[in-house]
Design a protein around this motif. Structure first.
Motif, short mmCIF file in Angstrom:
data_model
loop_
_atom_site.label_atom_id
_atom_site.label_comp_id
_atom_site.label_asym_id
_atom_site.label_seq_id
_atom_site.Cartn_x
_atom_site.Cartn_y
_atom_site.Cartn_z
N MET A 86 -7.09 -3.42 -5.02
CA MET A 86 -5.77 -4.05 -4.94
C MET A 86 -5.86 -5.55 -5.16
O MET A 86 -4.90 -6.19 -5.58
N LEU A 87 -7.01 -6.15 -4.87
CA LEU A 87 -7.23 -7.56 -5.21
C LEU A 87 -7.56 -7.70 -6.68
O LEU A 87 -7.03 -8.57 -7.38
N LEU A 88 -8.40 -6.79 -7.18
CA LEU A 88 -8.90 -6.91 -8.55
C LEU A 88 -7.80 -6.75 -9.59
O LEU A 88 -7.77 -7.47 -10.60
N SER A 178 2.10 -5.61 7.47
CA SER A 178 1.22 -4.48 7.71
C SER A 178 1.52 -3.38 6.71
O SER A 178 2.68 -2.98 6.55
N GLN A 179 0.47 -2.92 6.02
CA GLN A 179 0.62 -1.84 5.06
C GLN A 179 -0.75 -1.22 4.80
O GLN A 179 -1.78 -1.77 5.18
N SER A 180 -0.74 -0.06 4.15
CA SER A 180 -1.97 0.61 3.77
C SER A 180 -2.32 0.24 2.33
O SER A 180 -1.53 0.46 1.42
N GLN A 181 -3.51 -0.32 2.11
CA GLN A 181 -3.92 -0.68 0.77
C GLN A 181 -4.13 0.55 -0.11
O GLN A 181 -3.86 0.52 -1.31
N SER A 182 -4.61 1.65 0.48
CA SER A 182 -4.78 2.87 -0.31
C SER A 182 -3.41 3.41 -0.76
O SER A 182 -3.26 3.88 -1.89
N TYR A 183 -2.40 3.32 0.12
CA TYR A 183 -1.06 3.74 -0.27
C TYR A 183 -0.49 2.83 -1.34
O TYR A 183 0.12 3.29 -2.31
N LEU A 184 -0.69 1.52 -1.22
CA LEU A 184 -0.18 0.57 -2.21
C LEU A 184 -0.83 0.80 -3.57
O LEU A 184 -0.18 0.65 -4.60
N TYR A 185 -2.11 1.17 -3.56
CA TYR A 185 -2.78 1.47 -4.82
C TYR A 185 -2.16 2.71 -5.47
O TYR A 185 -1.88 2.73 -6.67
N TYR A 186 -1.95 3.74 -4.64
CA TYR A 186 -1.33 4.97 -5.15
C TYR A 186 0.07 4.68 -5.66
O TYR A 186 0.47 5.14 -6.74
#
Length: 476
Positions: A86-88, A178-186
């Motif tokens: 998510m940073l990359l 607050s959030q889930s990075q795996s969810y944001l990637y999806y």
């Protein structure tokens, strides 16, 4: 099984914790976020303050069963991967993990800060699970689980709340509390922008009644050509606005053989604007252009010029993976392609974290300086970037365009777009003064009208679905 049953039947009481123990527990909760928050700050990228993914893992680290703690450590590595991606994707816009291989050759010339960051990340992946595993044994499980679950519940309730109000794509607006990075990637991977980039496109010749600026190039062609597609350069509602934007260029008209400007209607995206100008093609369905064979691109302008002995070069300030440009540019006849990866030492601006156009102006001059012999032929294509929506005012260093004069909101997106366009053409005016630019024929054309998302009325300032063009030739 009996030990598990006895654990749940036991009367557990929570003892009092000292201030130091409470501090250690809170540090244990937030520790996995610290590195990526620091990286986000250093790289000027967006990230949630608290990543949910680590909260679930923290609960497992506090469990009394070794198998659960080891499983948590393995999942932690996966959570780090999503955090890193998510940073990359904000620095190098892509969402396909396999595309990482494209960047491996650039590691040999990467800035030391990049290599240092990768080294720290590697050590972090190796050591942090071990540290957290041992650290988890030192805390009271009851308090830890209660705190983790409470933060998860609070974080879910605040999942849409941002600490910075910013709208962009490719994760650049993920300033969530607050959030889930795996969810944001999806979620990002399912966006219309990304799905379109993965669909096979359908190319067809543009209809005869559709205009393109590249058809205005002189015939026979000039030996030196600079063709610029200007990001989000639409058509001003009033000609006086355009005159203000182009003022510094027009001040040099005595140095030109001719200078002309105008507008025409166009609706589409940046890559549609590129195919309009470079190839006279319309594209539908998707943008996975590298999947297409070379045949549809045979009549593109760079291919035609290459056959006539021109050196054909392209330049764009962000990753070549965006819109598959690493693939289809070559098929269109562009022999040398320079992307953001090639300019790691130049200043970056907000749009896709790409190299600022003001920096790339110097690159244009240096390349034209290499083709000054009488028989040299050069076609240089520059797709600008800094004026991309949402027109970040932090990227504006030239405030010559007076937004208040035209009734624009000083901090609005319309004003930001006009300021960035004016800034570009002021810098461009300095470029064309350089001696190596003598004899160069120039066309600058917008890709599409400027998109807006802040609710300001665009009608008084910008024509709907239209772009501007500028054409001149510098005296030899």
């Amino acid at each position: 099984m009996q030990s598990i049953q006895s654990f749940f039947h036991k009367d557990h009481k929570l003892p009092k914790l000292s201030g130091k123990e409470w501090l250690n527990l809170w540090l244990f909760i937030f520790a996995p976020n610290v590195l990526f928050l620091a990286l986000a700050w250093y790289t000027n990228t967006a990230r949630p303050i608290l990543n949910w993914d680590y909260l679930w893992i923290g609960i497992l680290w506090l469990m009394p069963y070794r198998i659960l703690r080891i499983f948590a450590s393995l999942i932690f590595v996966l959570a780090i991967l999503f955090d890193f991606l998510m940073l990359l994707i904000q620095i190098f816009p892509f969402l396909d993990i396999s595309a990482i291989q494209y960047f491996l050759p650039f590691l040999t010339v990467a800035p030391k800060s990049y290599l240092l960051g990768l080294g720290i990340l590697f050590l972090y992946v190796l050591l942090m699970p071990y540290v957290m595993l041992r650290w988890g044994r030192q805390h009271h499980r009851g308090y830890g689980v209660i705190l983790f679950l409470s933060l998860l519940g609070l974080g879910y309730h605040l999942r849409d709340v941002k600490y910075i109000d910013f709208s962009a794509i490719m994760g650049r607006s993920n300033y969530f509390l607050s959030q889930s990075q795996s969810y944001l990637y999806y979620d990002a991977s399912k966006s219309d922008f990304i799905l379109a980039a993965k669909r096979d496109p359908i190319l067809s010749p543009m209809s005869a009644d559709k205009e393109k600026a590249s058809s205005r190039f002189l015939q026979p062609q000039s030996d030196k050509i600079l063709f610029v597609i200007a990001e989000s350069w639409g058509a001003s509602r009033k000609s006086e606005m355009t005159q203000m934007i182009l003022q510094k260029v027009y001040e040099q008209k005595s140095r030109f053989d001719f200078i002309q400007t105008g507008i025409f209607d166009f609706s589409g995206s940046t890559v549609q604007g590129e195919l309009r100008e470079l190839c006279g093609l319309a594209v539908e369905n998707g943008y996975a252009l590298s999947r297409l064979a070379a045949q549809p691109f045979e009549k593109c302008l760079p291919n035609q010029l290459k056959k006539q002995g021109y050196k054909t070069i392209s330049m764009h300030g962000t990753s070549g993976l965006l819109y598959d440009r690493t693939g289809w540019y070559q098929k269109a006849g562009l022999q040398q392609n320079l992307f953001g990866e090639n300019f790691h030492d130049l200043k970056r601006c907000s749009a896709f974290n790409g190299v600022c156009d003001s920096e790339l102006r110097q690159v244009v001059g240096k390349i034209f300086a290499q083709y000054t012999k009488p028989d040299d032929k050069l076609f240089f294509y520059w797709l600008t970037l800094t004026s991309h929506h949402p027109y970040d005012l932090d990227d504006v260093h030239n405030h010559r365009f007076n937004c208040e004069l035209w009734g624009m909101k000083p901090n609005g997106e319309v004003c930001g777009n006009f300021k960035l366009q004016t800034q570009f053409f002021d810098d461009f005016a300095m470029l064309i003064q350089q001696p190596e630019m003598k004899g160069v024929e120039v066309i600058v054309v917008g890709d599409h009208m400027p998109p807006l998302s802040d609710g300001e009325d665009i009608y008084p300032f910008v024509r709907w679905q239209a772009v501007s063009w500028l054409h001149f030739k510098i005296k030899a």
